[in-house]
Scaffold this motif. Structure first.
Motif, PDB file in Angstrom:
ATOM      1  N   GLU A 213       0.819  -1.214   0.000  1.00 12.21           N
ATOM      2  CA  GLU A 213       0.000   0.000   0.000  1.00 12.21           C
ATOM      3  C   GLU A 213       0.855   1.266   0.000  1.00 12.21           C
ATOM      4  O   GLU A 213       0.488   2.275  -0.602  1.00 12.21           O
ATOM      5  CB  GLU A 213      -0.956  -0.006   1.194  1.00 12.21           C
ATOM      6  N   TYR A 214       2.009   1.238   0.671  1.00  7.04           N
ATOM      7  CA  TYR A 214       2.954   2.351   0.563  1.00  7.04           C
ATOM      8  C   TYR A 214       3.319   2.589  -0.901  1.00  7.04           C
ATOM      9  O   TYR A 214       3.394   3.726  -1.373  1.00  7.04           O
ATOM     10  CB  TYR A 214       4.230   2.061   1.356  1.00  7.04           C
ATOM     11  N   GLY A 215       3.583   1.480  -1.615  1.00  4.06           N
ATOM     12  CA  GLY A 215       3.968   1.600  -3.022  1.00  4.06           C
ATOM     13  C   GLY A 215       2.857   2.113  -3.903  1.00  4.06           C
ATOM     14  O   GLY A 215       3.083   2.956  -4.789  1.00  4.06           O
ATOM     15  N   VAL A 216       1.632   1.616  -3.697  1.00  2.24           N
ATOM     16  CA  VAL A 216       0.487   2.094  -4.492  1.00  2.24           C
ATOM     17  C   VAL A 216       0.272   3.583  -4.257  1.00  2.24           C
ATOM     18  O   VAL A 216       0.103   4.369  -5.210  1.00  2.24           O
ATOM     19  CB  VAL A 216      -0.784   1.292  -4.142  1.00  2.24           C
ATOM     20  N   ARG A 217       0.286   3.972  -2.990  1.00  2.00           N
ATOM     21  CA  ARG A 217       0.114   5.390  -2.662  1.00  2.00           C
ATOM     22  C   ARG A 217       1.235   6.226  -3.284  1.00  2.00           C
ATOM     23  O   ARG A 217       1.002   7.328  -3.793  1.00  2.00           O
ATOM     24  CB  ARG A 217       0.084   5.562  -1.146  1.00  2.00           C
ATOM     25  N   GLY A 218       2.460   5.682  -3.266  1.00  2.00           N
ATOM     26  CA  GLY A 218       3.586   6.406  -3.842  1.00  2.00           C
ATOM     27  C   GLY A 218       3.437   6.637  -5.325  1.00  2.00           C
ATOM     28  O   GLY A 218       3.722   7.740  -5.831  1.00  2.00           O
ATOM     29  N   ILE A 219       2.989   5.618  -6.061  1.00  2.00           N
ATOM     30  CA  ILE A 219       2.792   5.781  -7.499  1.00  2.00           C
ATOM     31  C   ILE A 219       1.753   6.852  -7.786  1.00  2.00           C
ATOM     32  O   ILE A 219       1.946   7.732  -8.653  1.00  2.00           O
ATOM     33  CB  ILE A 219       2.397   4.437  -8.146  1.00  2.00           C
ATOM     34  N   PHE A 220       0.655   6.832  -7.053  1.00  2.00           N
ATOM     35  CA  PHE A 220      -0.387   7.835  -7.314  1.00  2.00           C
ATOM     36  C   PHE A 220       0.027   9.226  -6.821  1.00  2.00           C
ATOM     37  O   PHE A 220      -0.392  10.233  -7.401  1.00  2.00           O
ATOM     38  CB  PHE A 220      -1.728   7.380  -6.740  1.00  2.00           C
ATOM     39  N   ASN A 221       0.871   9.297  -5.806  1.00  2.00           N
ATOM     40  CA  ASN A 221       1.458  10.590  -5.442  1.00  2.00           C
ATOM     41  C   ASN A 221       2.246  11.162  -6.617  1.00  2.00           C
ATOM     42  O   ASN A 221       2.133  12.355  -6.948  1.00  2.00           O
ATOM     43  CB  ASN A 221       2.404  10.431  -4.245  1.00  2.00           C
ATOM     44  N   VAL A 222       3.049  10.315  -7.243  1.00  2.00           N
ATOM     45  CA  VAL A 222       3.855  10.752  -8.388  1.00  2.00           C
ATOM     46  C   VAL A 222       2.957  11.168  -9.548  1.00  2.00           C
ATOM     47  O   VAL A 222       3.175  12.212 -10.189  1.00  2.00           O
ATOM     48  CB  VAL A 222       4.833   9.627  -8.812  1.00  2.00           C
ATOM     49  N   LEU A 223       1.947  10.374  -9.841  1.00  5.37           N
ATOM     50  CA  LEU A 223       1.055  10.686 -10.965  1.00  5.37           C
ATOM     51  C   LEU A 223       0.351  12.028 -10.758  1.00  5.37           C
ATOM     52  O   LEU A 223       0.184  12.802 -11.714  1.00  5.37           O
ATOM     53  CB  LEU A 223       0.029   9.568 -11.143  1.00  5.37           C
ATOM     54  N   ARG A 224      -0.033  12.325  -9.546  1.00  2.99           N
ATOM     55  CA  ARG A 224      -0.737  13.589  -9.285  1.00  2.99           C
ATOM     56  C   ARG A 224       0.237  14.775  -9.234  1.00  2.99           C
ATOM     57  O   ARG A 224      -0.038  15.828  -9.801  1.00  2.99           O
ATOM     58  CB  ARG A 224      -1.545  13.485  -7.996  1.00  2.99           C
TER      59      ARG A 224
END
Length: 318
Positions: A213-224
């Motif tokens: 979940e850290y990784g999923v959140r990190g990817i979407f942080n980058v995308l936004r």
């Protein structure tokens, strides 16, 4: 149209396929699983890969959860994904590529006429170097480890600040800012002018939901943050380390840790003891300096001189 291997997606589409990188021992072709999410609007390109170490599965878990949530009709730009890099290692759940007994993440940028690992590195780097930023998803193999992001280009590199910003945006809370070994993707990407980070998503045997979940959140942080998706991201302050003190065992026995992951350690404090099977203390190991308890072995049994744990040093916030 955007393509990687057999995956081809028009604007507003997503496709999956295989990137052929060689043949197996029976003479048949094999390919890495890939995906292309091509946004309906123009924008940057993000490259993501996982499992260059074949037993590090959390990155695959991140991709498995993140890709279905990426709607290409809402995306500006393109996300290109290689779901499993170390094909041969993954098949037998081993860290290294068993075909050439090589750690894949020491072979970048690769060689199209080289060893198995070099050929895979060359093929995947061919896609990565077309991107505007690179996420190379890792984990601490079978060690117990904090969720962290590694910036591996070195503090004097011209892209250091861009890589550090990308790490902060990803947002695991902990950053190792230390120049990495030659041949790492997180070293080679910045040399090509592409900000690259190496999220180390905890340590586990198999899946770890919290780290995924850290990784999923990190990817979407980058995308936004970088404009692939709508939404505001305000990067939070990160704890940064610039090195490690590593500790081995002065005797054989069973380790008992006196610190939890993430706890501060002061010079002279006991970090761990080694006891015999009857509970008698054989050794007591103290910290050489101040830092944070960052990583440790998972199993308690140790032989003399065997690795036990790491305390991160050079701690600050940014």
């Amino acid at each position: 149209m955007t393509s990687l291997g057999t995956a081809t997606a028009a604007p507003g589409e997503i496709d999956t396929g295989r990137l052929v990188v060689g043949e197996t021992r029976d003479g048949g072709e094999f390919g890495l699983p890939v995906a292309v999410i091509n946004g309906e609007q123009d924008g940057k390109t993000l490259y993501v890969q996982a499992a260059s170490d074949g037993d590090e599965l959390n990155g695959i878990g991140v991709i498995q959860r993140a890709v279905p949530r990426m709607d290409p009709t809402e995306l500006a730009g393109t996300v290109v994904v290689v779901g499993i890099v170390n094909y041969h290692g993954f098949q037998i759940a081993k860290h290294r590529n068993p075909i050439d007994d090589t750690k894949m993440n020491r072979t970048y940028p690769g060689d199209p006429e080289g060893t198995s690992s070099e050929r895979i590195a060359h093929a995947t780097f061919g896609a990565a170097k077309e991107a505007d930023m690179i996420l190379d998803l890792h984990q601490g193999s079978t060690s117990r480890m904090l969720n962290e992001v590694r910036v591996r280009c070195g503090t004097r590199h011209r892209l250091h600040e861009e890589c550090l910003t990308l790490a902060k945006v990803f947002g695991c809370g902990y950053v190792l800012d230390q120049k990495g070994p030659s041949g790492q993707l997180a070293r080679v990407g910045p040399d090509e002018g592409i900000p690259t980070i190496d999220p180390e998503l905890g340590g586990s045997v198999g899946w770890d939901d919290e780290s995924i979940e850290y990784g999923v959140r990190g990817i979407f942080n980058v995308l936004r943050y970088y404009g692939f998706l709508d939404g505001e991201v305000t990067p939070e302050e990160q704890t940064r380390a610039t090195g490690f003190d590593q500790y081995g065992s002065p005797s054989g026995g069973l380790v008992r840790f006196e610190k939890e992951l993430g706890e501060r350690v002061s010079r002279g404090e006991t970090v761990f003891t080694v006891r015999d099977v009857f509970g008698t203390v054989k050794s007591e190991v103290s910290a050489n300096g101040n830092g944070i308890f960052w990583r440790s072995r998972r199993l308690p049994q140790v032989a003399t001189g065997e690795y036990v744990c790491s305390v991160a040093t050079g701690i600050d916030s940014y």
